[in-house]
Design a protein around this motif. Structure first.
Motif, PDB file in Angstrom:
ATOM      1  N   GLY A 102      -9.599   8.537 -11.092  1.00  0.00           N
ATOM      2  CA  GLY A 102      -8.425   8.441 -10.806  1.00  0.00           C
ATOM      3  C   GLY A 102      -7.104   9.019 -10.266  1.00  0.00           C
ATOM      4  O   GLY A 102      -7.200   8.270  -8.725  1.00  0.00           O
ATOM      5  N   THR A 103      -7.228   9.812  -9.798  1.00  0.00           N
ATOM      6  CA  THR A 103      -6.856  11.220  -9.436  1.00  0.00           C
ATOM      7  C   THR A 103      -6.906  11.295  -7.786  1.00  0.00           C
ATOM      8  O   THR A 103      -5.859  10.793  -6.747  1.00  0.00           O
ATOM      9  N   LEU A 104      -8.292  11.282  -7.860  1.00  0.00           N
ATOM     10  CA  LEU A 104      -9.091  11.019  -6.189  1.00  0.00           C
ATOM     11  C   LEU A 104      -8.815   9.964  -5.449  1.00  0.00           C
ATOM     12  O   LEU A 104      -8.154   9.805  -4.401  1.00  0.00           O
ATOM     13  N   ALA A 105      -8.524   8.823  -6.280  1.00  0.00           N
ATOM     14  CA  ALA A 105      -8.910   7.643  -5.250  1.00  0.00           C
ATOM     15  C   ALA A 105      -6.939   7.781  -4.981  1.00  0.00           C
ATOM     16  O   ALA A 105      -6.482   7.193  -3.802  1.00  0.00           O
ATOM     17  N   THR A 106      -5.673   8.474  -6.156  1.00  0.00           N
ATOM     18  CA  THR A 106      -4.641   8.186  -5.772  1.00  0.00           C
ATOM     19  C   THR A 106      -3.812   9.143  -4.752  1.00  0.00           C
ATOM     20  O   THR A 106      -3.357   8.793  -3.938  1.00  0.00           O
ATOM     21  N   ARG A 107      -4.741  10.264  -4.449  1.00  0.00           N
ATOM     22  CA  ARG A 107      -4.295  11.591  -3.871  1.00  0.00           C
ATOM     23  C   ARG A 107      -4.239  10.964  -2.382  1.00  0.00           C
ATOM     24  O   ARG A 107      -4.086  10.781  -0.780  1.00  0.00           O
ATOM     25  N   LEU A 108      -5.819   9.868  -2.591  1.00  0.00           N
ATOM     26  CA  LEU A 108      -6.369   9.366  -0.698  1.00  0.00           C
ATOM     27  C   LEU A 108      -5.557   8.474  -0.473  1.00  0.00           C
ATOM     28  O   LEU A 108      -4.326   8.451   0.839  1.00  0.00           O
ATOM     29  N   MET A 109      -4.953   7.277  -1.434  1.00  0.00           N
ATOM     30  CA  MET A 109      -3.999   6.331  -1.253  1.00  0.00           C
ATOM     31  C   MET A 109      -2.499   7.272  -0.792  1.00  0.00           C
ATOM     32  O   MET A 109      -1.843   6.516   0.105  1.00  0.00           O
ATOM     33  N   ALA A 110      -2.482   8.429  -1.353  1.00  0.00           N
ATOM     34  CA  ALA A 110      -0.928   8.996  -1.546  1.00  0.00           C
ATOM     35  C   ALA A 110      -1.395   9.190   0.597  1.00  0.00           C
ATOM     36  O   ALA A 110       0.474   8.894   0.981  1.00  0.00           O
ATOM     37  N   GLY A 111      -1.826   9.626   0.461  1.00  0.00           N
ATOM     38  CA  GLY A 111      -1.951  10.159   2.300  1.00  0.00           C
ATOM     39  C   GLY A 111      -1.897   9.840   2.722  1.00  0.00           C
ATOM     40  O   GLY A 111      -1.105   8.860   4.078  1.00  0.00           O
ATOM     41  N   GLY A 112      -2.574   7.723   3.012  1.00  0.00           N
ATOM     42  CA  GLY A 112      -1.720   6.557   3.673  1.00  0.00           C
ATOM     43  C   GLY A 112      -0.499   6.102   3.574  1.00  0.00           C
ATOM     44  O   GLY A 112      -0.192   5.342   4.296  1.00  0.00           O
ATOM     45  N   TYR A 113      -0.032   6.760   2.105  1.00  0.00           N
ATOM     46  CA  TYR A 113       1.441   6.076   2.467  1.00  0.00           C
ATOM     47  C   TYR A 113       2.357   6.794   3.158  1.00  0.00           C
ATOM     48  O   TYR A 113       3.550   6.760   2.668  1.00  0.00           O
TER      49      TYR A 113
END
Length: 240
Positions: A102-113
């Protein structure tokens, strides 16, 4: 009209150089950018840092780059199907950063946000938190510790979609939806390979998962194997 198409995977990865950080979509072996991985293998770029949910298997996916010693560091959530990964990690040849999924996915999305960091309770009090900042917050009336994690900002993001159009709009199918969209969002340059490439206007806007604004290059891939890690079937009974 914007046209982001390139001829093939080799042309798409021309800018990828030794030592770069690359994020790759897919879940297990489902939805991985097969053609782009093959192109990286042929180009023989080295010292790569790869961010992906998993590290492939010994003879497919990112496992091919591991076998060829092209990956310096692997950032992933699950690596249990790759014996070569295990050998390189235990021998010290490969740097490994295991991240909760879940952290991996959220860190990826944070990069996009455009968010530099996230705060998550996952990993607090474990080895995952070593050397990282922990802050205490009250949320929904509950006070607890949260771990600060940095967003991913890879040089390139490589994804695979079912369909895409020449402007880079992407549609995923099935399990391939899991990480491809998050990966596509975070790359400084995002490259998409698709099974079917169509003209702008042919995709239903309601079905688009990744808008073309996130995609820099797109091409139609070929010869997809679409492997799975393990195939298990029920033993047939004699009376069936």
């Amino acid at each position: 009209m914007i046209n982001k198409t390139v001829s093939n995977a080799q042309q798409a990865i021309e800018g990828i150089q030794d030592g770069m950080t690359i994020s790759l979509g897919g879940f297990g072996l489902c939805g991985i950018p097969e053609n782009l991985i093959s192109a990286l293998l042929d180009k023989r770029v080295t010292n790569l840092t790869c961010i992906s949910n998993n590290a492939g298997v010994d003879d497919f996916g990112l496992g091919l780059l591991l076998q060829n010693k092209q990956i310096k560091k692997m950032i992933a959530s699950y690596v249990g199907e790759n014996a070569e990964f295990e050998r390189q990690m235990l021998s010290g040849e490969l740097e490994v950063d295991l991240v909760p999924q879940g952290t991996l996915a959220t860190r990826l999305m944070a990069g996009g946000y455009g968010l530099p960091v996230i705060f998550t309770p996952a990993g607090v009090g474990t080895e995952v938190a070593e050397g990282k900042e922990v802050r205490r917050f009250t949320f929904h009336g509950v006070e607890k510790d949260y771990l600060m994690e940095y967003a991913f900002e890879p040089d390139y993001a490589l994804v695979k979609a079912w369909k895409g159009d020449t402007a880079g709009n992407l549609v995923y199918r099935g399990t391939a939806q899991n990480f491809n969209h998050a990966v596509a969002m975070c790359g400084k340059i995002t490259i998409a390979e698709v099974e079917e490439l169509v003209e702008v206007g042919e995709l239903d806007p309601n079905h688009i998962h990744t808008p073309g604004i996130f995609v820099n290059k797109i091409f139609q891939g070929a010869k997809y194997e679409k492997r799975i890690e393990q195939r298990t079937v029920r033993k047939r009974e004699d009376n069936e």
